[in-house]
Write a protein that holds these residues in place. Structure first.
Motif, PDB file in Angstrom:
ATOM      1  N   SER A  48      45.047  62.508  61.195  1.00  7.12           N
ATOM      2  CA  SER A  48      45.725  63.092  62.122  1.00  7.12           C
ATOM      3  C   SER A  48      47.309  63.221  61.987  1.00  7.12           C
ATOM      4  O   SER A  48      47.753  64.067  62.325  1.00  7.12           O
ATOM      5  CB  SER A  48      45.444  62.582  63.647  1.00  7.12           C
ATOM      6  N   THR A  49      47.924  62.316  61.541  1.00 10.18           N
ATOM      7  CA  THR A  49      49.336  61.903  61.154  1.00 10.18           C
ATOM      8  C   THR A  49      49.603  63.023  60.276  1.00 10.18           C
ATOM      9  O   THR A  49      50.575  63.732  60.323  1.00 10.18           O
ATOM     10  CB  THR A  49      49.515  60.612  60.751  1.00 10.18           C
ATOM     11  N   PRO A  78      58.818  69.701  70.992  1.00 12.09           N
ATOM     12  CA  PRO A  78      58.915  68.305  70.140  1.00 12.09           C
ATOM     13  C   PRO A  78      57.710  67.276  70.785  1.00 12.09           C
ATOM     14  O   PRO A  78      57.097  66.603  70.068  1.00 12.09           O
ATOM     15  CB  PRO A  78      60.248  67.423  70.480  1.00 12.09           C
ATOM     16  N   ASP A  79      57.526  67.659  72.108  1.00 13.45           N
ATOM     17  CA  ASP A  79      56.582  66.678  72.759  1.00 13.45           C
ATOM     18  C   ASP A  79      55.168  67.128  72.220  1.00 13.45           C
ATOM     19  O   ASP A  79      54.190  66.437  72.825  1.00 13.45           O
ATOM     20  CB  ASP A  79      56.864  66.639  74.223  1.00 13.45           C
ATOM     21  N   ALA A  80      55.037  67.997  71.501  1.00 10.00           N
ATOM     22  CA  ALA A  80      53.778  68.458  71.120  1.00 10.00           C
ATOM     23  C   ALA A  80      53.192  67.480  69.823  1.00 10.00           C
ATOM     24  O   ALA A  80      52.027  67.575  69.810  1.00 10.00           O
ATOM     25  CB  ALA A  80      53.497  69.699  70.575  1.00 10.00           C
ATOM     26  N   TRP A  81      53.880  66.814  69.420  1.00  3.45           N
ATOM     27  CA  TRP A  81      53.652  65.942  68.329  1.00  3.45           C
ATOM     28  C   TRP A  81      53.918  64.477  68.914  1.00  3.45           C
ATOM     29  O   TRP A  81      55.166  64.409  69.596  1.00  3.45           O
ATOM     30  CB  TRP A  81      54.548  66.114  67.142  1.00  3.45           C
ATOM     31  N   LYS A  82      53.233  63.601  68.549  1.00  2.00           N
ATOM     32  CA  LYS A  82      53.364  61.849  69.075  1.00  2.00           C
ATOM     33  C   LYS A  82      53.048  61.180  67.944  1.00  2.00           C
ATOM     34  O   LYS A  82      51.790  61.639  67.302  1.00  2.00           O
ATOM     35  CB  LYS A  82      52.471  61.636  70.359  1.00  2.00           C
ATOM     36  N   PRO A  83      53.574  60.304  67.484  1.00  2.00           N
ATOM     37  CA  PRO A  83      53.068  59.288  66.546  1.00  2.00           C
ATOM     38  C   PRO A  83      51.829  58.380  66.774  1.00  2.00           C
ATOM     39  O   PRO A  83      51.473  58.366  68.051  1.00  2.00           O
ATOM     40  CB  PRO A  83      54.256  58.424  66.364  1.00  2.00           C
ATOM     41  N   LYS A  93      47.714  51.222  58.703  1.00  2.00           N
ATOM     42  CA  LYS A  93      48.022  52.214  59.299  1.00  2.00           C
ATOM     43  C   LYS A  93      49.605  52.099  59.302  1.00  2.00           C
ATOM     44  O   LYS A  93      50.355  51.108  59.552  1.00  2.00           O
ATOM     45  CB  LYS A  93      47.540  52.168  60.642  1.00  2.00           C
ATOM     46  N   GLU A  94      50.138  53.310  59.026  1.00  2.00           N
ATOM     47  CA  GLU A  94      51.701  53.371  58.843  1.00  2.00           C
ATOM     48  C   GLU A  94      52.362  53.162  60.283  1.00  2.00           C
ATOM     49  O   GLU A  94      51.575  53.318  61.455  1.00  2.00           O
ATOM     50  CB  GLU A  94      52.125  55.073  58.560  1.00  2.00           C
ATOM     51  N   SER A  95      53.544  52.473  60.266  1.00  2.00           N
ATOM     52  CA  SER A  95      54.426  52.114  61.459  1.00  2.00           C
ATOM     53  C   SER A  95      54.703  53.363  62.259  1.00  2.00           C
ATOM     54  O   SER A  95      54.962  54.359  61.505  1.00  2.00           O
ATOM     55  CB  SER A  95      55.663  51.349  61.341  1.00  2.00           C
ATOM     56  N   PRO A  96      54.709  53.399  63.744  1.00  2.00           N
ATOM     57  CA  PRO A  96      54.922  54.585  64.549  1.00  2.00           C
ATOM     58  C   PRO A  96      56.269  55.103  64.009  1.00  2.00           C
ATOM     59  O   PRO A  96      56.713  56.178  64.075  1.00  2.00           O
ATOM     60  CB  PRO A  96      54.738  54.127  65.922  1.00  2.00           C
TER      61      PRO A  96
END
Length: 452
Positions: free
Chosen positions: A3-4, A15-20, A213-216
Motif C-alpha cells: 500500500s505504501t 496532503p491528508d489523502a495520504w498517510k504513512p 516494515k519501513e519506518s513511518p
C-alpha cells in the motif's frame, strides 16, 4: 508495504489523502530482533577476521608487519564504506539499508575464503567492503530511533533507550560466538571453512529482513521527495507542515546538509567525540592484553581472564547506560560515562600490579568505555532530521576506524621512539577517553521524550 508503494506512485491534490503505514507492536518487536541478530552476525564477521588474521598469515607466509599493513588498509577501506553507506540508506530506506549491510557482510565473509588466496590486494578490497558490517551498527541506530519514536506503546516510549541497549549488546554476544565457534570449528574445517560458515547466519538474517516494515518517518520523507519531483510543491510543503518537517532543510538533503544549519553542530561534535573515544577503544579493548602484560607484567593467561571478566562487566555497562539515558538524557549519560572511563583507566595504569586491583580498575574502565555506546548510537539518530539521519550518523560513525588508525600510529611512534606502553596507553587511551566525554557536553541535549 504494497500500500505504501502504491501511494507513492499516485497523484494526489490533498496532503491528508495520504498517510504513512503505521507499525504495530509486533512489527516493532520483529524489527528489534532482526536488528539484534543482524548486529550479532556483523560483529561475528568483524571479530572473526581479526582472530584468524594470524592463522591466515601463517598459511600465506605473511609476517607480522605485513599482517599489520593489511589490517591498517582494511580499517581505512572500512571507514570509507561506513561513510558512504549513509547517503545510500537515506535514499533506499532503512529496511533496504539493513538488508544491504548484513547481506553484504554475508557475501564478504564467503568471498574472504576465496580472495585471500589471490593476494593481499583482493583481500583488502573484500574486507574493506566488509566494512558494511561495521556500518550496520549505524543503520540499526537510524532505523530503531525512528521505529521506537513512532511507537505508541507506553512501555516502549519510557524504555526505548534500554531496549536499544539490548540490541547494542550484540557486540559481546557476537564476539563470544566468534571466539567459541572458531575454537570449535578451526581444527575441523580450517580458516576458510570458518569464513564460509559465518556467511550462513548473516545471509539468513538478510532474507528475514525482507519482512521488515519501513519506518513511518522515512515513508513521509519518501512521499515529500516524490511530490517535489512531481512538481507538486504546495502539496509537499503541506505534508511537511503536517508532520513537522523543515521543508527547506529537507530539500537540501545530502552529505553537504550535514555540514550546515542545525546539523553542523552534532556532525562536528559527535565526530570528534567518536574519533577520540575509538582511540581509547583501540588501546584498551582491541590491544587490552598488550597493555596489561606490558604495564603490569602479568602473564598472558591472566590477561585473557581479565579480558573475559571485564567484558562481562562491560556488557552490564551497555544495559546500565541504556537505562540511564532514558532518565537523564543520552548526551549527559555518554559524557559522564566516558569521563569516568578515562579516570578509571588512568588509575589502572598508575595502580600497583596486583591482580585484583588491575581486574577491578580495568573492568570499571570498560564498563564506562563501551557501555555508553548503547546511548551514543541512539543519540546519534536523535541528533539529525529524517532526511539526513543515516547520512549524519554514517559520517559520525566512520570516525571510529579513523580514531583507531590514529591510535595505532601514535602507539607505534611512542614504542619506536623508545617509549613504554604505559606512556602510549596514557596519551592515546586514558586521555582521549576522558576528552571524548568532555567534548560530548558541546553537543545539543535532546530530551528523550521529545523525539517523535
Amino acid at each position: 508495504m504494497t500500500s505504501t508503494h502504491a501511494a507513492t506512485t499516485t497523484q494526489v491534490t490533498e496532503p491528508d489523502a495520504w498517510k504513512p503505514v503505521q507499525l504495530e507492536s509486533r512489527d516493532v518487536t520483529y524489527a528489534t530482533w532482526i536488528a539484534f541478530f543482524a548486529w550479532v552476525f556483523a560483529v561475528y564477521d568483524f571479530i572473526l577476521f581479526g582472530t584468524l588474521l594470524p592463522v591466515m598469515g601463517g598459511h600465506f607466509d605473511w609476517n607480522e608487519t605485513q599482517q599489520a599493513e593489511i589490517a591498517t588498509w582494511v580499517a581505512i577501506g572500512g571507514a570509507v564504506v561506513a561513510f558512504a553507506i549513509g547517503p545510500v540508506v537515506d535514499r533506499i530506506g532503512r529496511r533496504g539499508g539493513i538488508m544491504l549491510t548484513i547481506g553484504g557482510t554475508a557475501l564478504c565473509s564467503a568471498l574472504t575464503a576465496v580472495c585471500a588466496g589471490l593476494g593481499k590486494a583482493p583481500l583488502v578490497l573484500v574486507r574493506s567492503v566488509a566494512g558494511l558490517g561495521y556500518a550496520e551498527e549505524g543503520v540499526n541506530a537510524t532505523y530503531l530511533t525512528e521505529v521506537y519514536a513512532a511507537s505508541t506503546d507506553p512501555r516502549l516510549v519510557k524504555r526505548r533507550g534500554f531496549i536499544y541497549s539490548l540490541v547494542q549488546s550484540g557486540w559481546p554476544v557476537g564476539a563470544l560466538i566468534a571466539a567459541g565457534l572458531t575454537a570449535l570449528l578451526l581444527p575441523h574445517i580450517g580458516w576458510q571453512g570458518c569464513f564460509v560458515f559465518a556467511a550462513v547466519p548473516a545471509f539468513v538474517i538478510a532474507v528475514l529482513a525482507r519482512k521488515l516494515k519501513e519506518s513511518p518517518q522515512f515513508q513521509v520523507h519518501q512521499r515529500i521527495v516524490h511530490l517535489r519531483k512531481a512538481g507538486q510543491d504546495a502539496d509537499a510543503r503541506a505534508l511537511a507542515r503536517e508532520y513537522d518537517v523543515d521543508y527547506d532543510e529537507h530539500a537540501k538533503a545530502g552529505v553537504a546538509a550535514a555540514f550546515r544549519g542545525a546539523a553542523l553542530r552534532p556532525t562536528l561534535v559527535l565526530s570528534l567525540a567518536i574519533l577520540l573515544n575509538w582511540s581509547a577503544i583501540q588501546v584498551f579493548s582491541v590491544l587490552g592484553t598488550s597493555v596489561i602484560v606490558s604495564v603490569h607484567k602479568l602473564s598472558f593467561e591472566n590477561s585473557l581472564w581479565i579480558l573475559v571478566l571485564s567484558n562481562l562487566v562491560g556488557f552490564i555497562g551497555y544495559l546500565f547506560h541504556g537505562w540511564l539515558g532514558d532518565r537523564i538524557g543520552r548526551r549527559n549519560t555518554v559524557a559522564a560515562g566516558w569521563m569516568c572511563g578515562g579516570l578509571a583507566f588512568f588509575a589502572m595504569l598508575q595502580a600497583p600490579s596486583e591482580l585484583a586491583t588491575v581486574v577491578a580498575l580495568y573492568s570499571l574502565g570498560l564498563f564506562f568505555l563501551t557501555g555508553p555506546y548503547s546511548a551514543m548510537l541512539f543519540f546519534m539518530g536523535e541528533s539529525f532530521p529524517t532526511s539526513i539521519r543515516a547520512t549524519g550518523g554514517a559520517i559520525v560513525h566512520a570516525m571510529g576506524p579513523i580514531g583507531a588508525i590514529v591510535a595505532g600510529l601514535g602507539i607505534t611512534s611512542v614504542l619506536a621512539g623508545g617509549g613504554q606502553w604505559h606512556a602510549a596507553a596514557l596519551w592515546f587511551g586514558a586521555l582521549p577517553c576522558f576528552l571524548s566525554g568532555l567534548v560530548m557536553f558541546a553537543a545539543r541535549h535532546v530530551e528523550p521524550t521529545s523525539v517523535k
